[in-house]
Design a protein around this motif. Structure first.
Motif, PDB file in Angstrom:
ATOM      1  N   GLN A  12      12.528   1.874  20.382  1.00  0.00           N
ATOM      2  CA  GLN A  12      12.393   0.822  21.421  1.00  0.00           C
ATOM      3  C   GLN A  12      12.759  -0.498  20.502  1.00  0.00           C
ATOM      4  N   THR A  13      12.087  -0.558  19.331  1.00  0.00           N
ATOM      5  CA  THR A  13      12.321  -1.800  18.406  1.00  0.00           C
ATOM      6  C   THR A  13      13.981  -1.517  17.853  1.00  0.00           C
ATOM      7  N   GLY A  14      14.258  -0.564  17.460  1.00  0.00           N
ATOM      8  CA  GLY A  14      15.630  -0.312  16.977  1.00  0.00           C
ATOM      9  C   GLY A  14      16.747  -0.765  17.704  1.00  0.00           C
ATOM     10  N   HIS A  15      16.603  -0.571  19.079  1.00  0.00           N
ATOM     11  CA  HIS A  15      17.388  -0.716  19.975  1.00  0.00           C
ATOM     12  C   HIS A  15      17.736  -2.343  20.340  1.00  0.00           C
ATOM     13  N   VAL A  16      16.732  -2.835  20.144  1.00  0.00           N
ATOM     14  CA  VAL A  16      16.505  -4.319  20.445  1.00  0.00           C
ATOM     15  C   VAL A  16      17.161  -5.051  19.360  1.00  0.00           C
ATOM     16  N   ILE A  17      16.438  -4.755  17.990  1.00  0.00           N
ATOM     17  CA  ILE A  17      17.196  -5.525  16.711  1.00  0.00           C
ATOM     18  C   ILE A  17      18.605  -5.321  16.541  1.00  0.00           C
ATOM     19  N   ASN A  18      19.047  -4.120  17.159  1.00  0.00           N
ATOM     20  CA  ASN A  18      20.706  -3.834  16.698  1.00  0.00           C
ATOM     21  C   ASN A  18      21.175  -4.775  17.774  1.00  0.00           C
ATOM     22  N   THR A  19      20.596  -4.593  18.964  1.00  0.00           N
ATOM     23  CA  THR A  19      21.435  -5.559  19.853  1.00  0.00           C
ATOM     24  C   THR A  19      21.441  -6.964  19.638  1.00  0.00           C
ATOM     25  N   ALA A  20      20.399  -7.558  19.451  1.00  0.00           N
ATOM     26  CA  ALA A  20      20.262  -9.068  18.873  1.00  0.00           C
ATOM     27  C   ALA A  20      21.087  -9.217  17.692  1.00  0.00           C
ATOM     28  N   GLU A  21      21.128  -8.499  16.641  1.00  0.00           N
ATOM     29  CA  GLU A  21      21.931  -8.933  15.382  1.00  0.00           C
ATOM     30  C   GLU A  21      23.432  -8.564  15.972  1.00  0.00           C
ATOM     31  N   GLN A  22      23.908  -7.749  16.675  1.00  0.00           N
ATOM     32  CA  GLN A  22      25.219  -7.355  17.081  1.00  0.00           C
ATOM     33  C   GLN A  22      25.765  -8.567  17.728  1.00  0.00           C
ATOM     34  N   LEU A  61      26.019  -9.917  26.025  1.00  0.00           N
ATOM     35  CA  LEU A  61      24.567 -10.079  25.958  1.00  0.00           C
ATOM     36  C   LEU A  61      23.862 -10.047  27.376  1.00  0.00           C
ATOM     37  N   LYS A  62      24.595 -10.777  28.272  1.00  0.00           N
ATOM     38  CA  LYS A  62      23.853 -10.854  29.545  1.00  0.00           C
ATOM     39  C   LYS A  62      23.790  -9.446  29.929  1.00  0.00           C
ATOM     40  N   SER A  63      24.784  -8.711  29.710  1.00  0.00           N
ATOM     41  CA  SER A  63      24.586  -7.138  30.268  1.00  0.00           C
ATOM     42  C   SER A  63      23.530  -6.276  29.511  1.00  0.00           C
ATOM     43  N   HIS A  64      23.133  -7.057  28.499  1.00  0.00           N
ATOM     44  CA  HIS A  64      21.966  -6.306  27.798  1.00  0.00           C
ATOM     45  C   HIS A  64      20.365  -6.786  28.015  1.00  0.00           C
ATOM     46  N   LYS A  65      20.473  -7.995  28.714  1.00  0.00           N
ATOM     47  CA  LYS A  65      19.307  -8.557  29.124  1.00  0.00           C
ATOM     48  C   LYS A  65      18.240  -7.573  29.659  1.00  0.00           C
ATOM     49  N   ALA A  66      18.578  -6.998  30.729  1.00  0.00           N
ATOM     50  CA  ALA A  66      17.670  -6.249  31.563  1.00  0.00           C
ATOM     51  C   ALA A  66      17.197  -4.956  30.801  1.00  0.00           C
ATOM     52  N   GLY A  67      18.287  -4.168  30.019  1.00  0.00           N
ATOM     53  CA  GLY A  67      17.528  -3.049  29.197  1.00  0.00           C
ATOM     54  C   GLY A  67      16.853  -3.510  27.975  1.00  0.00           C
ATOM     55  N   CYS A  68      17.165  -4.515  27.195  1.00  0.00           N
ATOM     56  CA  CYS A  68      16.210  -5.321  26.276  1.00  0.00           C
ATOM     57  C   CYS A  68      14.938  -5.522  26.661  1.00  0.00           C
ATOM     58  N   GLU A  69      15.089  -6.126  27.952  1.00  0.00           N
ATOM     59  CA  GLU A  69      13.607  -6.332  28.285  1.00  0.00           C
ATOM     60  C   GLU A  69      12.805  -5.311  28.848  1.00  0.00           C
ATOM     61  N   LYS A  70      13.385  -4.200  29.298  1.00  0.00           N
ATOM     62  CA  LYS A  70      12.692  -2.888  29.695  1.00  0.00           C
ATOM     63  C   LYS A  70      12.062  -2.269  28.397  1.00  0.00           C
ATOM     64  N   ALA A  71      13.030  -2.561  27.384  1.00  0.00           N
ATOM     65  CA  ALA A  71      12.569  -1.662  26.062  1.00  0.00           C
ATOM     66  C   ALA A  71      11.328  -2.363  25.488  1.00  0.00           C
ATOM     67  N   LEU A  72      11.277  -3.676  25.416  1.00  0.00           N
ATOM     68  CA  LEU A  72       9.921  -4.441  24.986  1.00  0.00           C
ATOM     69  C   LEU A  72       9.010  -4.281  25.851  1.00  0.00           C
ATOM     70  N   ASP A  73       9.015  -4.537  27.093  1.00  0.00           N
ATOM     71  CA  ASP A  73       8.152  -4.399  28.135  1.00  0.00           C
ATOM     72  C   ASP A  73       7.459  -2.962  28.011  1.00  0.00           C
ATOM     73  N   TRP A  74       8.073  -2.063  27.858  1.00  0.00           N
ATOM     74  CA  TRP A  74       7.733  -0.534  27.999  1.00  0.00           C
ATOM     75  C   TRP A  74       6.417  -0.512  26.743  1.00  0.00           C
ATOM     76  N   LEU A  75       6.964  -1.100  25.594  1.00  0.00           N
ATOM     77  CA  LEU A  75       6.045  -1.092  24.219  1.00  0.00           C
ATOM     78  C   LEU A  75       4.850  -2.055  24.541  1.00  0.00           C
ATOM     79  N   ILE A  76       5.227  -3.200  25.324  1.00  0.00           N
ATOM     80  CA  ILE A  76       3.811  -4.197  25.442  1.00  0.00           C
ATOM     81  C   ILE A  76       3.164  -3.574  26.209  1.00  0.00           C
ATOM     82  N   ARG A  77       3.580  -2.858  27.315  1.00  0.00           N
ATOM     83  CA  ARG A  77       2.258  -2.191  28.285  1.00  0.00           C
ATOM     84  C   ARG A  77       1.289  -1.240  27.435  1.00  0.00           C
ATOM     85  N   ARG A  78       1.826  -0.677  26.178  1.00  0.00           N
ATOM     86  CA  ARG A  78       1.152   0.176  25.651  1.00  0.00           C
ATOM     87  C   ARG A  78       0.036  -0.794  24.580  1.00  0.00           C
ATOM     88  N   ASP A  79      -0.663  -1.236  25.093  1.00  0.00           N
ATOM     89  CA  ASP A  79      -1.883  -1.807  24.557  1.00  0.00           C
ATOM     90  C   ASP A  79      -2.917  -1.994  25.371  1.00  0.00           C
TER      91      ASP A  79
END
Length: 830
Positions: free
Chosen positions: A393-403, A413-431
């Motif tokens: 989850q974190t690897g995909h987002v970090i690589n996207t931001a640094e890329q 970047l716009k084309s990755h907005k939804a995907g990165c938000e989904k990846a972060l939100d998936w892990l955020i829900r795990r609290d």
């Protein structure tokens, strides 16, 4: 520049000259009696000998005076189930035409009754480049087993160290160990190089809208063979999704060709390897080792187009739970790698993110490593059988931001907005308990499942390593959201990161990860509250410091002093994964007894975290381990998975391209190369031994000359020069120089000249509401300063004269001044 077409006629028993010496001294374009043509670039650094006496092939290819081909030469051909056919076969009717600076060879005909081809080859010069165009006419529709369009047969695997591919990857000759070991990729361009001679041969390939591919192999004659393909459809791997196969030359499936014409253009050029791939003047650093490490191990993780990883092509593996692929691209400084990395992240977005936001952890050629039922046989993405590795989850987002900072493409970047938000939100829900620390999918070591990169260590529930990466991912992505104009999302992710930081740094007795007794961050906490991994796990503690999750100077010193003391005591060249043993029940049997594998061995893959952690504490220690890695490269090539803690010798059949990350940290954290989406940035942390560092860096087609000494940094292009003793960023856009003090966007200086002459600025200081700079070039300049405080009254001081300056409600001020020499400017508010 006229083309040199050199041919010789050898008089047997009379002339004692060899063909080569005679040809180079006789300007004869063509001798039809011998049916030989010699073609060279103007400097004779690249010389081709072509023979059409029996069929047609290139019999010699001299690079700086040395023939690099085997007796097989270079030829074209194809294979069907009915047989193999090449341009070398005996044939009548071949014709040669000369027209100005061009040689055209026609009627190269071969095949059988079911399928034949008629080829014409033309050779021309474009500056120092030899252009070879192949036109092939197929007689019928057919299915081919193989193709040579053309096939290059080099003398052996020692001619070249390898080939740098035009997708950012590389073929490494030493890993074509057995006959017919073959690596196939979907790109045609390659630069073969030999670091000992300094010679390189660059071949650029293009066709008329068709698909290109190439394969590299060892023949049964011990030759190093490069074979080009031109097809209507992209070639599919023959054996699962393998790009590399052992002892099989047929890496691609059979394919159809249509009746009619196909063209291939090959642009050949001699390259001075030391110049073309120079790392510059690097005092205190082995620049040759940097170059070779990055061009081998650093590129090896590129499996193919859209598959950029770190395990690499000999094992056909890539892990999405590694956050440093874009960082490798930053240090490689190869636009082809950057382009391929963007395409790789597109592929991950489209095929590796599930509907609920889970990022699948790996790509592989086959299903042997899958969690049952998760392998996608078309795309190759799946969950690993060791457990859900949540750092994907974190690897995909970090690589996207640094890329994004490398490619600078907002639409991408716009084309990755939804995907990165989904990846972060998936892990955020795990609290589940609301403490701001995100939970894994395993709850206890009793499950014997992994949750991160250390995939046979049973870290579970609240994992400090994953949460440290989550902190970095949240902050990086919040910055991307601000660029995209979504302030609400940016603020949300920033707040989530802050809550994580607050709770993470609590004592283990209060639900956090800090162990006051052992003065280190522990690895994980099971759901039952039991704490695990207090054995000084280096990637955990390094990540906490490197990503800024811990900013307590006392704690940082306590952690890093322990690690340095123990590393020195064991005389280790690099940091091990942990200093003491995990408990037996915390790891798989393969990690026992200590130190073994992920329980105590040296994995340089996480070196960049160590360098980044140390650089703010003691940059001399950070530099020491970078130099240690380079020294190790000179010993063994750093093409191992890991190093034994006991012997410090390379171990493992897999190769981890991430071993290069200590050197990527040299560029990011020592030299301070910090590209941003809208500028080039410098944030150095130099030691005196590095004074006088100079190198070129290319970002988005702009060439920068970087000069670095302690507290003395310069960035120069053909449009501007900026100097400073502090970090800064700069770009040239809309006709003017834009300077970002501290490489931040808080205060921005823009300089526009009347003429098109380069602009020279020395940034003196920028703190609070006070910015000063020196103009080093003459022109009538217009200055705009952004990010000022409209509530303050500002004064402008130029050459000792002070006047008030009006600042608009938007925080901008502007003025003009004719600079005829060195001019000091200061703007300050009170």
């Amino acid at each position: 520049m006229n083309m040199r077409l050199l041919v010789t006629f050898v008089f047997l028993g009379i002339c004692m000259f060899t063909f080569d010496s005679y040809a180079l001294n006789n300007n004869v374009p063509h001798d039809p009696a011998l049916k030989k043509i010699t073609i060279s670039d103007p400097g004779q650094k690249l010389v081709l000998q072509l023979d059409y006496s029996v069929g047609c092939k290139i019999t010699q290819l001299k690079v700086k005076g040395k023939n690099v081909l085997s007796e097989s030469g270079v030829y074209t051909g194809f294979r069907t189930r009915g047989g193999s056919f090449t341009s070398c076969s005996g044939q009548d009717g071949i014709k040669v035409e000369e027209s100005g600076n061009k040689i055209l060879i026609k009627n190269i005909i071969y095949g059988d009754h079911s399928i034949s081809v008629n080829e014409s080859w033309s050779f021309d010069l474009n500056g120092d480049k030899i252009i070879w165009n192949i036109n092939r006419k197929y007689s019928n529709l057919a299915k081919l087993e193989e193709m040579a369009f053309p096939q290059w047969n080099f003398a052996d695997l020692a001619v070249w160290k390898g080939g740098i591919l035009d997708n950012g990857g590389m073929v490494w000759c030493k890993y074509l160990r057995e006959v017919n070991d073959t690596y196939g990729v979907h790109t045609g361009g390659v630069t073969f190089w030999n670091p000992d001679t300094g010679n390189a041969l660059r071949i650029k390939a293009k066709s008329d809208g068709r698909q290109l591919a190439a394969k590299y192999s060892q023949s049964d004659k011990k030759e190093f063979v490069c074979t080009h393909f031109v097809t209507d459809e992209e070639l599919e791997p023959r054996y699962n999704l393998n790009r590399f196969v052992h002892q099989r030359s047929d890496v691609f499936v059979p394919f159809n060709v249509q009746k009619g014409d196909v063209n291939m253009t090959l642009e050949m050029e001699y390259v001075d390897y030391a110049v073309a791939y120079s790392r510059g003047n690097l005092p205190g650093i082995d620049a040759e080792a940097v170059r070779e490490l990055m061009n081998t191990t650093g590129r090896y993780g590129v499996v193919d187009n859209t598959i950029v990883g770190a395990n690499g092509w000999t094992t056909n593996w890539k892990c999405l739970h590694e956050p440093f692929f874009a960082q490798i691209g930053m240090a490689l400084n190869d636009g082809n790698y950057v382009k391929n990395m963007s395409a790789t992240l597109d592929s991950e977005r489209d095929y590796a993110i599930t509907a609920d936001g889970r990022v699948l952890s790996r790509w592989h050629n086959a299903d042997e490593d899958q969690m049952p039922g998760t392998f996608n046989y078309k795309t190759g993405y799946y969950e690993a059988r060791w457990g859900y590795t949540i750092d994907s989850q974190t690897g995909h987002v970090i690589n996207t931001a640094e890329q994004f900072d490398l490619c600078g493409d907002i639409e991408w970047l716009k084309s990755h907005k939804a995907g990165c938000e989904k990846a972060l939100d998936w892990l955020i829900r795990r609290d589940s308990n609301g403490n701001g620390i995100f939970e894994m999918m395993n709850n206890s070591i009793k499950e014997e499942r992994a949750s991160d990169w250390l995939d046979i260590v049973w870290a579970s529930f609240e994992n400090a390593f994953v949460n440290a990466q989550m902190y970095e991912a949240l902050n990086l992505w919040a910055g991307c959201e601000r660029v995209l104009g979504d302030k609400a999302k940016a603020d949300y992710y920033t707040a989530v990161a802050q809550k994580l930081k607050d709770n993470f740094n609590k004592s283990i007795h209060d639900g956090g990860f800090w162990s006051p007794e052992k003065k280190q961050y522990v690895y994980w906490r099971d759901k039952d509250g039991s704490v695990h991994g207090d054995n000084l796990v280096t990637p955990v503690n390094f990540a906490v410091i490197a990503f800024g999750l811990c900013d307590d100077k006392r704690r940082i010193a306590q952690v890093l002093e322990q690690i340095e003391k123990r590393t020195v005591a064991e005389n280790l060249f690099h940091w091990p994964l942990c200093f003491d043993s995990f408990k037996r029940e915390e790891v798989s049997a393969g990690n026992w007894p200590f130190p073994t594998y992920e329980n105590g061995d040296i994995f340089p893959t996480w070196g960049y975290l160590g360098v980044r952690a140390y650089v703010g504490y003691d940059k001399h220690i950070a530099l020491k381990y970078i130099r240690n890695i380079l020294a190790q490269y000179k010993k063994d090539g750093l093409s191992s998975q890991r190093y034994s803690r006991k012997t410090q010798e390379g171990q493992g059949s897999d190769i981890l391209a991430g071993i290069c990350t200590s050197v990527t940290a040299l560029y990011r954290d020592i030299y301070g190369i910090r590209p941003k989406w809208n500028r080039m940035g410098l944030e150095p942390n130099l030691s005196e031994i590095l004074n006088g560092t100079e190198f070129n860096y290319t970002l988005r087609d702009t060439d920068y000359r970087i000069r670095l000494s302690v507290d003395d940094y310069e960035m120069q292009t053909d449009r501007f020069s900026v100097k400073s003793r502090d970090a800064f960023g700069a770009s040239f856009r809309e006709g003017g120089l834009v300077v970002y003090p501290h490489n931040e966007e808080k205060t921005v200086l823009k300089v526009f000249g009347e003429s098109s002459s380069p602009v020279g600025v020395t940034l003196k200081q920028c703190s609070g509401n006070d910015i000063s700079w020196e103009m080093n070039t003459a022109d009538n300049y217009r200055f705009i300063i952004e990010g000022l405080n409209p509530a303050l009254k500002y004064k402008l001081a130029i050459q000792g004269k002070t006047t008030p300056v009006e600042v608009g409600e938007d925080g901008k001020a502007s003025f003009t001044y004719p600079c005829k020499g060195t001019v000091r400017v200061r703007l300050y508010g009170k």
